[in-house]
Design a protein around this motif. Structure first.
Motif, PDB file in Angstrom:
ATOM      1  N   LEU A  42      -0.339   9.236   0.446  1.00 38.68           N
ATOM      2  CA  LEU A  42       0.359   9.674  -0.694  1.00 38.68           C
ATOM      3  C   LEU A  42      -0.238   8.805  -1.806  1.00 38.68           C
ATOM      4  N   ILE A  43       0.161   7.658  -1.634  1.00 39.93           N
ATOM      5  CA  ILE A  43      -0.168   6.438  -2.678  1.00 39.93           C
ATOM      6  C   ILE A  43      -1.708   6.417  -2.694  1.00 39.93           C
ATOM      7  N   ALA A  44      -2.583   6.536  -1.562  1.00 40.05           N
ATOM      8  CA  ALA A  44      -3.905   6.380  -1.861  1.00 40.05           C
ATOM      9  C   ALA A  44      -4.663   7.647  -2.741  1.00 40.05           C
ATOM     10  N   ASP A  45      -3.698   8.677  -2.675  1.00 39.31           N
ATOM     11  CA  ASP A  45      -4.178   9.949  -3.522  1.00 39.31           C
ATOM     12  C   ASP A  45      -3.828   9.787  -4.974  1.00 39.31           C
ATOM     13  N   LEU A  46      -2.641   9.173  -5.270  1.00 37.55           N
ATOM     14  CA  LEU A  46      -2.115   9.086  -6.450  1.00 37.55           C
ATOM     15  C   LEU A  46      -3.223   7.816  -7.222  1.00 37.55           C
ATOM     16  N   ASN A  47      -3.459   6.593  -6.478  1.00 36.17           N
ATOM     17  CA  ASN A  47      -4.412   5.979  -7.152  1.00 36.17           C
ATOM     18  C   ASN A  47      -5.871   6.545  -7.270  1.00 36.17           C
ATOM     19  N   GLU A  60       0.668  -1.224   0.024  1.00 41.40           N
ATOM     20  CA  GLU A  60      -0.075  -0.094   0.000  1.00 41.40           C
ATOM     21  C   GLU A  60       0.886   1.485  -0.016  1.00 41.40           C
ATOM     22  N   GLN A  61       2.176   1.189   0.180  1.00 41.46           N
ATOM     23  CA  GLN A  61       3.112   2.255  -0.156  1.00 41.46           C
ATOM     24  C   GLN A  61       3.694   2.439  -1.308  1.00 41.46           C
ATOM     25  N   LEU A  62       3.179   1.743  -2.246  1.00 39.62           N
ATOM     26  CA  LEU A  62       3.627   1.529  -3.681  1.00 39.62           C
ATOM     27  C   LEU A  62       2.674   1.811  -4.735  1.00 39.62           C
ATOM     28  N   PHE A  63       2.867   2.660  -5.802  1.00 34.78           N
ATOM     29  CA  PHE A  63       2.042   2.816  -6.885  1.00 34.78           C
ATOM     30  C   PHE A  63       2.850   2.544  -8.212  1.00 34.78           C
TER      31      PHE A  63
END
Length: 352
Positions: A224-229, A76-79
């Protein structure tokens, strides 16, 4: 007549390196790996091609799971994106409301994305020796982005300097573009839990021989990753196609091969540095898979065209601070020996 939105009429697109028939040219102009992917990668892509009637996995699990393990982070820390360029695009689109700042000599897409997304961008001059001083960014607002090692200079900024800036500005997002980190320096990925305002961008294009597959990633805190997704799922949830996923998953099982080619590239880079110095070239201490060099007796444009006539492609940036420099991708030992031989002949003609 044009139907294009008026705000895009002045947009200056990114200029990629020239693509040519490699049977005719030695291609040292786009920082690709000169080595083909490991056999296991080619086999995985061939197998995946039998299932192209189905959509790709939106979770990109075949890549995300082993990559997270390799990097020492949570999934979940990876996009994952369609090349690091797409990751950067989402960052400029979604994380620059208060503006963004980046160096004057760096990856050209930062300027392009600033124009595309109408971002208030501040361009900060590098030092005379092309080194980056983050203290120059202290009085600015908004996001900061820089490549480390930088492109086209290859100069690396230590973790210590980056961490000091992160600590001085916990309310500002710092994006470290690590496209070339495997060839020199220490990645910031291990520090994402310590700094919530740190976002690291990486790619499979350089050290993992997958420039043509288009696979990049971002690493940061889960918010941050959730926002990118959130942005990705609002535009293109199937952004990483099935063949690329297969290639990415397979190359992560071929780390010994990847490490071997990284070491070969570093060895050839250092040999090439020495040979260029013998020929009188001035160059930066590049930690990337490329060299950044100029010769006091010949203009960069002249050398660029002279090499092209000899079927060797390098990159020349016609900008005030870099116009006398060439960026030379590190090829195989054989390719670099040919480059040195041709440069020797060119320079002999100048001295004659």
């Amino acid at each position: 007549m044009t139907f294009l939105n008026q705000k895009y009429l002045t947009l200056t697109p990114y200029t990629p390196g020239e693509q040519v028939d490699e049977q005719e040219y030695i291609k040292l102009n786009t920082n690709e790996s000169p080595y083909v992917p490991a056999p296991g990668v080619q086999e995985a892509v061939a197998e995946a091609s039998q299932k192209l009637n189905r959509y790709s996995d939106i979770a990109v699990e075949v890549v995300a799971k082993p990559l997270a393990q390799y990097l020492g982070v949570k999934q979940e820390q990876l996009f994952l994106g369609n090349g690091s360029d797409e990751v950067l695009s989402y960052i400029f689109q979604g994380f620059t409301e208060k503006g963004i700042a980046f160096p004057d000599v760096t990856y050209g897409f930062y300027q392009v994305y600033s124009g595309l997304y109408q971002v208030d961008a501040t361009v900060v001059s590098l030092n005379e020796d092309f080194s980056l001083d983050l203290k120059e960014y202290d009085e600015l607002k908004g996001t900061v982005i820089f490549a480390n090692p930088n492109a086209p200079t290859g100069i690396y900024l230590s973790q210590e300097g980056i961490c000091e800036f992160l600590e001085r500005h916990p309310d500002r997002l710092v994006v470290v573009d690590e496209a070339y980190i495997d060839f020199g320096g220490k990645s910031m990925v291990s520090l994402i839990d310590q700094y919530k305002n740190l976002l690291v961008v990486g790619t499979f294009s350089k050290s993992r021989q997958l420039a043509g597959a288009r696979l990049g990633f971002g690493v940061g805190n889960t918010e941050l990753i959730a926002d990118l997704n959130r942005l990705r799922f609002s535009l293109n949830p199937y952004n990483v196609n099935s063949l690329t996923q297969a290639a990415g998953g397979a190359v992560l099982q071929e780390q010994a091969y990847v490490d071997q080619k990284i070491q070969e590239t570093i060895q050839v880079r250092e040999w090439s540095k020495q040979e260029l110095t013998k020929l009188g070239f001035e160059q930066t201490d590049s930690q990337g898979n490329f060299l950044f060099a100029k010769h006091p007796k010949l203009a960069g444009e002249t050398l660029f065209h002279a090499l092209r006539e000899k079927k060797i492609l390098v990159r020349w940036f016609n900008q005030p601070r870099t116009k006398d420099y060439l960026r030379i991708t590190v090829g195989t030992q054989e390719q670099m020996e040919r480059l040195i031989a041709v440069l020797t002949t060119i320079l002999e003609g100048v001295d004659a």
